[in-house]
Design an enzyme around this catalytic site. Structure first.
Site, PDB file in Angstrom:
ATOM      1  N   TYR A   1       1.132  -1.271   0.060  1.00 46.37           N
ATOM      2  CA  TYR A   1      -0.113  -0.040  -0.451  1.00 46.37           C
ATOM      3  C   TYR A   1       0.811   1.373  -0.028  1.00 46.37           C
ATOM      4  CZ  TYR A   1      -3.514  -2.942   1.222  1.00 46.37           C
ATOM      5  OH  TYR A   1      -4.713  -4.004   1.156  1.00 46.37           O
TER       6      TYR A   1
ATOM      7  N   LYS B   1      -2.893 -23.594  30.894  1.00 45.21           N
ATOM      8  CA  LYS B   1      -3.190 -22.467  31.607  1.00 45.21           C
ATOM      9  C   LYS B   1      -2.039 -23.017  32.736  1.00 45.21           C
ATOM     10  CE  LYS B   1      -8.614 -22.220  30.706  1.00 45.21           C
ATOM     11  NZ  LYS B   1      -9.671 -23.613  31.024  1.00 45.21           N
TER      12      LYS B   1
ATOM     13  N   ASP C   1      -2.589 -19.144   3.920  1.00 43.00           N
ATOM     14  CA  ASP C   1      -3.142 -20.346   2.917  1.00 43.00           C
ATOM     15  C   ASP C   1      -3.549 -21.128   3.921  1.00 43.00           C
ATOM     16  OD1 ASP C   1      -0.950 -20.759   3.393  1.00 43.00           O
ATOM     17  OD2 ASP C   1      -1.099 -21.610   1.550  1.00 43.00           O
TER      18      ASP C   1
ATOM     19  N   ASP D   1      -6.116  -7.399   5.149  1.00 49.51           N
ATOM     20  CA  ASP D   1      -7.387  -6.605   4.058  1.00 49.51           C
ATOM     21  C   ASP D   1      -8.253  -7.823   3.669  1.00 49.51           C
ATOM     22  OD1 ASP D   1      -8.727  -4.775   2.447  1.00 49.51           O
ATOM     23  OD2 ASP D   1      -7.248  -4.302   1.307  1.00 49.51           O
TER      24      ASP D   1
ATOM     25  N   ASP E   1     -12.432  -9.403   5.677  1.00 52.87           N
ATOM     26  CA  ASP E   1     -13.515  -9.596   4.599  1.00 52.87           C
ATOM     27  C   ASP E   1     -14.177 -10.764   4.618  1.00 52.87           C
ATOM     28  OD1 ASP E   1     -13.544  -6.905   3.644  1.00 52.87           O
ATOM     29  OD2 ASP E   1     -12.733  -6.818   2.058  1.00 52.87           O
TER      30      ASP E   1
END
Length: 367
Positions: A137, A192, A238, A262, A266
């Site tokens: 990006y 735990k 994947d 991203d 979705d």
């Protein structure tokens, strides 16, 4: 009385309609829990761009630094070429304001159908921490010999140590806070006994993207020493897509890169009932953060009163959590759950109520 200065960007399509419902709920929460909001609206979006060619100037970006938070409806217009508004508004806001965390809670509520067979609310309840400022990006790359049979296009995945470190630190801290009062329910007895209270899963591709995920692996391994109560886990992207469907109960907090985040968020949103119920936050923990539903502008439904405002209302809940109004946020969450029980569907146009009616119902339940 605490007063919060909020920038409101209704945006395009159904954005103004769902934002109106979110603000209606915000006002009810403010009256109930004793805080105020001072709001200023901005017209950034496709309509303004088509009118005068303006997207988001540097001066306008800098003016948003004066606010406590930004509430965004949606950006996207069918008459504007893809990429102009996304890069010129959304990415400019996220990068310019250093909103380096995208926070996506993934939770299946009662009376909300999931396409995953034999899974219910007890199985789908996790959070994705997506790095929000790096990766492909950043726009690094080039096209050589464009338009010829020798054309080569590159888009470069870029991460610095600083970007990886601050994202992982946020994820570890979030996991600690998430389970400060109660350990994660899906820890094994062995976990735990080992003292773990939560789990952090890194989603990557370290067998192919060896440079970038070699960096993520090393930083996570080193940082984990400071968080001995958080169990560390790793999955290739994947495999992550498989397990988000087959075994979502194995996830507590997921941390991943911008591109992978991203994609998987979705996919995750569909499992929690669809985009109409999925909120998000773009966070700068020491600066101005922005909150938005993830469903987009859905221009074909504009003005019809059929959009589901639940995601926008839950986005207000996220914003109030960020502003340290935890009781108000919890109250909104409870009100939303009560309204969801009455809805026929979470799908746009199939809810059994109009956009305004759902907002009014949440307000009434909140009171």
């Amino acid at each position: 009385m605490k007063n919060y200065k909020l920038a409101i960007i209704p945006g395009d399509g159904i954005g103004p309609e769902v934002v109106a419902q979110g603000l209606k709920v915000l006002d009810a929460a403010a009256a109930k829990f004793g805080f105020k909001t001072e709001r200023q609206s901005f017209d950034f979006g496709g309509t303004r761009y088509l009118k005068n060619g303006q997207v988001l100037s540097d001066d306008e970006l800098n003016s948003l630094r004066a606010f406590d938070a930004i509430y965004l409806g949606a950006v996207g217009h069918p008459d504007v070429r893809p990429g102009i508004l996304e890069r010129g508004i959304l990415l400019k806001l996220r990068f310019g304001l250093e909103q380096y965390i995208n926070l996506r809670p993934v939770r299946l509520y009662q009376n909300v159908p999931t396409p995953i067979k034999n899974k219910g609310p007890e199985d789908i309840d996790y959070v994705v921490v997506r790095e929000n400022n790096g990766d492909v990006y950043t726009g690094e790359g080039e096209i050589k010999n464009k338009g010829t049979d020798q054309e080569v296009a590159t888009q470069v995945m870029v991460y610095s140590h600083k970007e990886v470190e601050r994202c992982l630190k946020y994820a570890f801290e979030y996991a600690m806070k998430r389970h400060a009062a109660c350990p994660w329910k899906n820890l094994s007895e062995e976990d735990k006994k080992a003292g773990y209270i939560g789990k952090l899963t890194l989603c990557g591709k370290n067998n192919v993207l060896t440079n970038v995920f070699g960096l993520w692996d090393r930083v996570m391994a080193e940082m984990s020493k400071s968080y001995p109560k958080i169990k560390c886990d790793y999955l290739h992207v994947d495999a992550m897509c498989i397990f988000l469907i087959e075994a979502p109960e194995r996830f507590d907090v997921i941390v991943t890169t911008n591109m992978f985040g991203d994609i998987i968020t979705d996919l995750a949103a569909v499992t929690q009932g669809g985009m109409g119920v999925a909120p998000s936050g773009n966070l700068n923990p020491s600066g101005v953060s922005m909150f938005e539903p993830v469903h987009g502008s859905a221009p074909q439904f504009t003005g019809k009163g059929v959009a589901n405002p639940i995601a926008a209302i839950l986005t207000v809940k996220l914003m109030l959590e960020h502003l340290k109004q935890e009781k108000a946020a919890q109250s909104i969450d409870a009100a939303v759950q009560s309204v969801m029980l009455k809805m026929k569907s979470m799908l746009i146009g199939q809810m059994g109520y109009s956009t305004d009616q759902i907002g009014d119902m949440v307000v009434e339940s909140l009171k």
